[in-house]
Enzyme design. Structure first.
Site, short mmCIF file in Angstrom:
data_model
loop_
_atom_site.label_atom_id
_atom_site.label_comp_id
_atom_site.label_asym_id
_atom_site.label_seq_id
_atom_site.Cartn_x
_atom_site.Cartn_y
_atom_site.Cartn_z
CE LYS A 190 2.97 -1.33 12.72
NZ LYS A 190 1.97 -0.64 13.53
CB ALA A 245 0.21 6.22 17.79
CE1 TYR A 285 5.26 -0.09 10.06
CE2 TYR A 285 5.26 -1.61 8.20
CZ TYR A 285 4.57 -0.85 9.12
OH TYR A 285 3.19 -0.84 9.11
CB SER A 298 1.55 -4.50 8.72
OG SER A 298 1.98 -4.58 7.39
CB SER A 308 9.51 3.31 -11.72
OG SER A 308 10.15 4.49 -12.15
P1 NAD Z 1 -0.18 7.57 9.51
O1 NAD Z 1 1.25 7.95 9.60
O2 NAD Z 1 -1.05 8.31 8.56
O3 NAD Z 1 -0.85 7.66 10.97
C1 NAD Z 1 -0.12 7.42 12.15
C2 NAD Z 1 -0.44 8.57 13.09
O4 NAD Z 1 0.24 8.34 14.31
C3 NAD Z 1 0.03 9.92 12.57
O5 NAD Z 1 -1.03 10.85 12.65
C4 NAD Z 1 1.18 10.31 13.50
O6 NAD Z 1 1.24 11.72 13.70
C5 NAD Z 1 0.82 9.55 14.76
N1 NAD Z 1 1.95 9.15 15.59
C6 NAD Z 1 3.12 8.57 15.21
N2 NAD Z 1 3.87 8.31 16.27
C7 NAD Z 1 3.18 8.72 17.37
C8 NAD Z 1 3.44 8.74 18.76
N3 NAD Z 1 4.58 8.25 19.25
N4 NAD Z 1 2.50 9.24 19.59
C9 NAD Z 1 1.34 9.72 19.10
N5 NAD Z 1 1.06 9.77 17.80
C10 NAD Z 1 1.96 9.26 16.94
O7 NAD Z 1 -0.24 6.01 9.22
P2 NAD Z 1 -1.48 5.12 8.80
O8 NAD Z 1 -1.31 4.73 7.39
O9 NAD Z 1 -2.73 5.75 9.25
O10 NAD Z 1 -1.17 3.84 9.67
C11 NAD Z 1 -1.73 3.65 10.96
C12 NAD Z 1 -1.14 2.41 11.56
O11 NAD Z 1 -1.40 1.31 10.68
C13 NAD Z 1 0.36 2.45 11.74
O12 NAD Z 1 0.69 1.80 12.96
C14 NAD Z 1 0.90 1.65 10.56
O13 NAD Z 1 2.13 1.05 10.84
C15 NAD Z 1 -0.20 0.62 10.37
N6 NAD Z 1 -0.27 0.10 9.00
C16 NAD Z 1 -0.43 0.98 7.96
C17 NAD Z 1 -0.50 0.47 6.66
C18 NAD Z 1 -0.65 1.40 5.49
O14 NAD Z 1 -0.44 0.94 4.35
N7 NAD Z 1 -1.02 2.66 5.66
C19 NAD Z 1 -0.40 -0.90 6.43
C20 NAD Z 1 -0.26 -1.76 7.51
C21 NAD Z 1 -0.21 -1.24 8.81
C1 UD1 Z 2 4.41 -1.89 1.23
C2 UD1 Z 2 5.38 -2.08 2.36
C3 UD1 Z 2 4.80 -3.05 3.36
C4 UD1 Z 2 3.42 -2.61 3.82
C5 UD1 Z 2 2.52 -2.45 2.60
C6 UD1 Z 2 1.14 -1.93 2.96
C7 UD1 Z 2 7.55 -1.74 1.26
C8 UD1 Z 2 8.80 -2.39 0.82
N1 UD1 Z 2 6.64 -2.56 1.81
O1 UD1 Z 2 4.39 -3.06 0.53
O2 UD1 Z 2 5.64 -3.15 4.49
O3 UD1 Z 2 2.86 -3.56 4.70
O4 UD1 Z 2 3.13 -1.51 1.69
O5 UD1 Z 2 1.21 -0.61 3.33
O6 UD1 Z 2 7.38 -0.54 1.19
N2 UD1 Z 2 5.32 -0.65 -7.11
C9 UD1 Z 2 5.75 -0.20 -8.35
N3 UD1 Z 2 6.15 1.09 -8.44
C10 UD1 Z 2 6.13 1.97 -7.40
C11 UD1 Z 2 5.70 1.49 -6.14
C12 UD1 Z 2 5.31 0.16 -6.03
O7 UD1 Z 2 5.76 -0.94 -9.32
O8 UD1 Z 2 6.52 3.12 -7.56
C13 UD1 Z 2 4.83 -2.04 -7.02
C14 UD1 Z 2 5.53 -2.91 -5.99
O9 UD1 Z 2 6.62 -3.59 -6.57
C15 UD1 Z 2 4.39 -3.86 -5.58
C16 UD1 Z 2 3.13 -2.99 -5.72
O10 UD1 Z 2 3.48 -1.93 -6.59
O11 UD1 Z 2 4.30 -4.91 -6.50
C17 UD1 Z 2 2.66 -2.39 -4.41
O12 UD1 Z 2 3.73 -1.73 -3.77
P1 UD1 Z 2 3.52 -0.89 -2.41
O13 UD1 Z 2 2.40 0.04 -2.59
O14 UD1 Z 2 4.84 -0.34 -2.01
O15 UD1 Z 2 3.00 -1.98 -1.35
P2 UD1 Z 2 3.70 -3.35 -0.85
O16 UD1 Z 2 4.77 -3.78 -1.77
O17 UD1 Z 2 2.62 -4.32 -0.58
#
Ligand code: NAD
Ligand code: UD1
Length: 363
Positions: free
Chosen positions: A155, A84, A151, A127, A217
């Site tokens: 973390k 969450a 953000y 992350s 883009s």
């Molecule tokens: P997500 O937004 O799909 O899932 C998060 C869930 O938490 C949602 O269902 C939301 O409703 C719930 N939530 C938010 N705040 C809450 C609260 N205070 N109490 C209860 N529920 C709450 O995100 P995700 O992509 O599944 O990510 C899950 C976790 O992994 C997050 O902590 C995110 O920061 C971390 N993370 C995600 C990515 C990614 O690229 N998706 C990358 C690195 C880390």
């Molecule tokens: C993002 C988050 C990072 C998170 C990670 C995994 C940002 C600034 N950072 O980073 O905190 O941990 O996702 O969820 O959002 N790109 C394009 N066009 C687009 C979108 C992205 O060219 O429209 C490029 C970016 O420059 C990058 C790559 O695609 O080179 C991936 O981008 P993105 O999916 O946003 O992931 P992260 O940059 O790794």
């Protein structure tokens, strides 16, 4: 008889729902607690279709200590997987207070109530964003830490909070540093549904493939990478989900329990991750570990595979670099391989195919 019962905070979300599927397949019982801020209960129907039963769901906020107290008084949990939180980098720059409140206060409340109830094991969604931008990939867990947006800071702060509780109160933590999860469960019944305009590359590319958006883009083609576009470590979300099972099993089996055991089992990997066992509390441990594929893929490569899989043109233009971006980020995954016995199995193409199946079923 389930192997264990786990609480999944944020379990309706993208990664949490896929982990729920992996847990069910591995014989675990779980309860989902989610406030619904970034997910809908429709996810429960998708989960029911995949696993055959409707998961137990509590709509609640992790910042609500009373709800947690009541829950822990009535249900026994062996551990918690804490997904969450809020996750948008851009939004965190506009609304830092919400990120500190949700991510940091939420985690503090959860950990405090868990410890009061005698629950000591927690797997945390961290992350790759906790690594300082100056590091050269592949990133190891002992790379320099540092963040450039609220953000990321939340973390890193939660990692430190968990480490402190491990030292002083015997909390046992695995902090999983995710790289870039993409794709969906192969059924297409659950997947990623970003609200608004996607900030991340893969969901944006899928929107262009469906015709919802006109073109991608590409944020710069003058990076010091083989084709000039940014390189990232894209991991199939089901591989990531299975990484949580491996992490939980390493944690619950006691494999990570003492610094001595850890050093013996890791050999030359021993300086990787952080294990704080025995500094103040014999039981406590904090173990940070990457979950990625160990392979880098460029923006152009991801778009090209998406064109092949979807059969759509996916127009793309080169624009200027995104502020704060870095050229290349991918994981060193040897710690997860050595300690958890886990490795990502699925290829990039499968992630795109599965993500596209989910997307096609939505539109
Ligand atoms: P997500 O937004 O799909 O899932 C998060 C869930 O938490 C949602 O269902 C939301 O409703 C719930 N939530 C938010 N705040 C809450 C609260 N205070 N109490 C209860 N529920 C709450 O995100 P995700 O992509 O599944 O990510 C899950 C976790 O992994 C997050 O902590 C995110 O920061 C971390 N993370 C995600 C990515 C990614 O690229 N998706 C990358 C690195 C880390
Ligand atoms: C993002 C988050 C990072 C998170 C990670 C995994 C940002 C600034 N950072 O980073 O905190 O941990 O996702 O969820 O959002 N790109 C394009 N066009 C687009 C979108 C992205 O060219 O429209 C490029 C970016 O420059 C990058 C790559 O695609 O080179 C991936 O981008 P993105 O999916 O946003 O992931 P992260 O940059 O790794």
């Amino acid at each position: 008889m389930p192997k264990a019962t786990l609480l999944l905070t944020g379990g309706l979300g993208y990664i949490g729902s896929h982990t729920a599927v992996a847990l069910a397949a591995a014989g675990y019982d779980f309860v989902i607690l989610d406030n619904g801020s970034n997910a809908s209960v429709g996810v429960l129907q998708g989960l029911q279709k995949i696993i055959g039963i409707s998961p137990e769901f509590i709509r609640a906020d992790v910042r609500d200590a009373q709800v947690l107290r009541d829950l822990f008084a009535h249900r026994k949990f062996e551990g918690i997987i804490h997904f969450a939180g809020l996750k948008s980098v851009g939004e965190s720059c506009e609304k830092p207070a919400e990120y500190w409140d949700n991510n940091v206060i939420g985690s503090l409340t959860l950990v405090r109530e868990a410890l009061n109830a005698g629950i000591k094991k927690i797997v945390f969604s961290s992350s790759a964003t906790v690594y300082d931008a100056s590091n050269i990939s592949p990133l190891r867990e002992d790379a320099k830490l540092g963040t450039s947006n609220p953000y990321g800071t939340t973390k890193l702060v939660v990692e430190k909070l968990l480490e402190d509780f491990a030292r002083s109160q015997g909390l046992q933590v695995v902090s999983l540093r995710y790289f870039n999860p993409i794709g969906a469960h192969e059924s297409g019944w659950i997947g990623e549904k970003p609200s608004g305009i996607p900030a991340n590359l893969f969901p944006y590319v899928m929107d262009v493939a469906t015709g919802k958006r006109e073109k991608v883009s590409i944020f710069g083609d003058d990076w010091p990478t083989p084709d000039g576009t940014g390189v990232r470590d894209y991991i199939h979300v089901m591989d990531l989900a299975e990484g949580h099972i491996a992490a939980w099993e390493a944690l619950s089996s006691g494999k990570l329990k003492t610094h001595q055991d850890f050093e013996t089992s890791c050999n030359n990997e021993s300086r990787r991750g952080t294990n704080v066992a025995s500094s103040c509390n014999q039981e406590g441990l904090f173990f940070a570990c990457n979950l990625g594929t160990g392979c880098g893929t460029s923006v152009r490569e991801l778009i090209e595979v998406s064109r092949e899989v979807t059969g759509h043109l996916i127009p793309a233009i080169i624009t200027s670099r995104r502020p704060g971006d870095v050229a290349a980020v991918w994981a060193n995954v040897s710690l997860a391989q050595t300690i958890f016995g886990w490795t990502a199995k699925r290829k990039l193409r499968q992630a795109v195919e599965d993500g596209w199946r989910f997307k096609s079923q939505q539109t």
